[in-house]
Design a protein around this motif. Sequence first.
Motif, mmCIF file in Angstrom:
data_model
loop_
_atom_site.group_PDB
_atom_site.id
_atom_site.type_symbol
_atom_site.label_atom_id
_atom_site.label_comp_id
_atom_site.label_asym_id
_atom_site.label_seq_id
_atom_site.Cartn_x
_atom_site.Cartn_y
_atom_site.Cartn_z
ATOM 1 N N TYR A 140 18.533 -88.582 -37.460
ATOM 2 C CA TYR A 140 19.495 -87.957 -38.352
ATOM 3 C C TYR A 140 20.921 -88.031 -37.804
ATOM 4 O O TYR A 140 21.854 -87.588 -38.474
ATOM 5 C CB TYR A 140 19.090 -86.495 -38.586
ATOM 6 N N GLU A 141 21.076 -88.589 -36.604
ATOM 7 C CA GLU A 141 22.406 -88.797 -36.020
ATOM 8 C C GLU A 141 22.683 -90.278 -35.798
ATOM 9 O O GLU A 141 23.533 -90.639 -35.007
ATOM 10 C CB GLU A 141 22.509 -88.054 -34.677
ATOM 11 N N ILE A 142 21.951 -91.121 -36.519
ATOM 12 C CA ILE A 142 22.067 -92.557 -36.295
ATOM 13 C C ILE A 142 23.455 -93.084 -36.669
ATOM 14 O O ILE A 142 23.915 -94.101 -36.122
ATOM 15 C CB ILE A 142 20.971 -93.300 -37.089
ATOM 16 N N HIS A 143 24.161 -92.389 -37.579
ATOM 17 C CA HIS A 143 25.497 -92.839 -37.965
ATOM 18 C C HIS A 143 26.507 -92.673 -36.830
ATOM 19 O O HIS A 143 27.575 -93.278 -36.857
ATOM 20 C CB HIS A 143 25.970 -92.055 -39.203
ATOM 21 N N LYS A 163 16.828 -92.807 -43.078
ATOM 22 C CA LYS A 163 17.365 -92.742 -41.721
ATOM 23 C C LYS A 163 16.245 -92.861 -40.684
ATOM 24 O O LYS A 163 16.391 -93.548 -39.669
ATOM 25 C CB LYS A 163 18.125 -91.433 -41.515
ATOM 26 N N GLU A 164 15.136 -92.183 -40.972
ATOM 27 C CA GLU A 164 14.003 -92.247 -40.046
ATOM 28 C C GLU A 164 13.477 -93.675 -39.922
ATOM 29 O O GLU A 164 13.205 -94.170 -38.821
ATOM 30 C CB GLU A 164 12.891 -91.312 -40.518
ATOM 31 N N LEU A 165 13.348 -94.361 -41.053
ATOM 32 C CA LEU A 165 12.844 -95.731 -41.035
ATOM 33 C C LEU A 165 13.816 -96.662 -40.310
ATOM 34 O O LEU A 165 13.400 -97.495 -39.493
ATOM 35 C CB LEU A 165 12.613 -96.214 -42.468
ATOM 36 N N LEU A 166 15.092 -96.521 -40.597
ATOM 37 C CA LEU A 166 16.091 -97.358 -39.932
ATOM 38 C C LEU A 166 16.123 -97.093 -38.425
ATOM 39 O O LEU A 166 16.290 -98.020 -37.623
ATOM 40 C CB LEU A 166 17.464 -97.100 -40.549
ATOM 41 N N TYR A 167 15.944 -95.847 -38.044
ATOM 42 C CA TYR A 167 15.916 -95.485 -36.620
ATOM 43 C C TYR A 167 14.728 -96.127 -35.908
ATOM 44 O O TYR A 167 14.862 -96.676 -34.813
ATOM 45 C CB TYR A 167 15.864 -93.965 -36.491
ATOM 46 N N ARG A 194 11.729 -100.598 -46.330
ATOM 47 C CA ARG A 194 12.660 -101.291 -45.439
ATOM 48 C C ARG A 194 13.604 -102.195 -46.222
ATOM 49 O O ARG A 194 14.831 -102.183 -46.004
ATOM 50 C CB ARG A 194 11.876 -102.106 -44.420
ATOM 51 N N ASP A 195 13.057 -102.968 -47.135
ATOM 52 C CA ASP A 195 13.899 -103.857 -47.946
ATOM 53 C C ASP A 195 14.871 -103.048 -48.798
ATOM 54 O O ASP A 195 16.033 -103.448 -48.986
ATOM 55 C CB ASP A 195 13.028 -104.741 -48.837
ATOM 56 N N THR A 196 14.407 -101.898 -49.304
ATOM 57 C CA THR A 196 15.288 -101.050 -50.117
ATOM 58 C C THR A 196 16.458 -100.525 -49.305
ATOM 59 O O THR A 196 17.622 -100.544 -49.746
ATOM 60 C CB THR A 196 14.488 -99.872 -50.709
ATOM 61 N N VAL A 197 16.171 -100.058 -48.093
ATOM 62 C CA VAL A 197 17.230 -99.520 -47.229
ATOM 63 C C VAL A 197 18.215 -100.616 -46.838
ATOM 64 O O VAL A 197 19.444 -100.428 -46.915
ATOM 65 C CB VAL A 197 16.612 -98.872 -45.978
ATOM 66 N N PHE A 198 17.710 -101.765 -46.443
ATOM 67 C CA PHE A 198 18.598 -102.846 -46.021
ATOM 68 C C PHE A 198 19.457 -103.347 -47.183
ATOM 69 O O PHE A 198 20.651 -103.630 -47.003
ATOM 70 C CB PHE A 198 17.776 -103.994 -45.444
ATOM 71 N N ASN A 199 18.880 -103.463 -48.360
ATOM 72 C CA ASN A 199 19.657 -103.909 -49.522
ATOM 73 C C ASN A 199 20.752 -102.903 -49.882
ATOM 74 O O ASN A 199 21.863 -103.299 -50.261
ATOM 75 C CB ASN A 199 18.735 -104.131 -50.721
ATOM 76 N N LYS A 200 20.437 -101.630 -49.750
ATOM 77 C CA LYS A 200 21.437 -100.599 -50.052
ATOM 78 C C LYS A 200 22.589 -100.659 -49.052
ATOM 79 O O LYS A 200 23.772 -100.567 -49.437
ATOM 80 C CB LYS A 200 20.770 -99.219 -50.033
ATOM 81 N N ILE A 201 22.257 -100.833 -47.778
ATOM 82 C CA ILE A 201 23.306 -100.913 -46.754
ATOM 83 C C ILE A 201 24.149 -102.176 -46.949
ATOM 84 O O ILE A 201 25.386 -102.135 -46.859
ATOM 85 C CB ILE A 201 22.673 -100.893 -45.355
#
Length: 234
Positions: A140-143, A163-167, A194-201
């Motif tokens: 939750y502090e990955i940013h 955030k948890e998945l990206l971490y 994972r694909d959803t998070v990466f596409n959003k970023i």
Amino acid sequence: MYNKFDYDMIEQQEAELMQEALTREDANAPPNIDTDIVPEVDSPQKKQLKRDIKAAALERLEQAAKTPEQFKEVIKRWDSLDENRERKERYWEISRNNEDFPLEWCEASWGTVFPKNLNTIVAKQIRKGNFIDAIFDSPYEIHELVTEEYLCRILRELKDEHKELLYLIAIKELSTTEIAKLQGKSDRAVRYMRDTVFNKIRKKAYDYLTSEQGKKHNMTLLEKKFVENYKKNE
């Protein structure tokens, strides 16, 4: 019988007679090649010539090798050279208690003295006094782990589960299979998220870099390449 004084005198006389006999035998004996002949001192040029001759002989042996036995002989020669080199290198290494082996000789990669958790990047940073990555080592502090303001804002706006998945993927370097076992999900569901998070970023990063505000940002080569690739695949 001899008393103690007479016994010592006779023993001394016998020792002198034995020494005279050995001296006469040594005088009549042929010269000893190892001790009587002074070895010739090689000059640096002669030593280099010997090394060149040995290297040329080894090269000829390598080129002539055709059978498995001949190749084994070549490997044996190289192993011998490596052992000699390592032995000479150990002469200049710091040893423990005047032994012939250095401090790290035959030490396990992850032994009990230096366990794996003390050799991670975060542990090394802590020993150097850099505590930023250790303080924000949380999903939750990955940013807080990025330096660019727009990336920090994009990561902060993500959902907690994203955030948890990206971490777990970016920081802990876990595979989707490992994450699926950890979270009790299927591997397909984890890959889809994972694909959803990466596409959003990627979309938010592209929108910022191509906006009027983003044009004032001095893009790096990696960011320029990202914009070009995203535009092609859009």
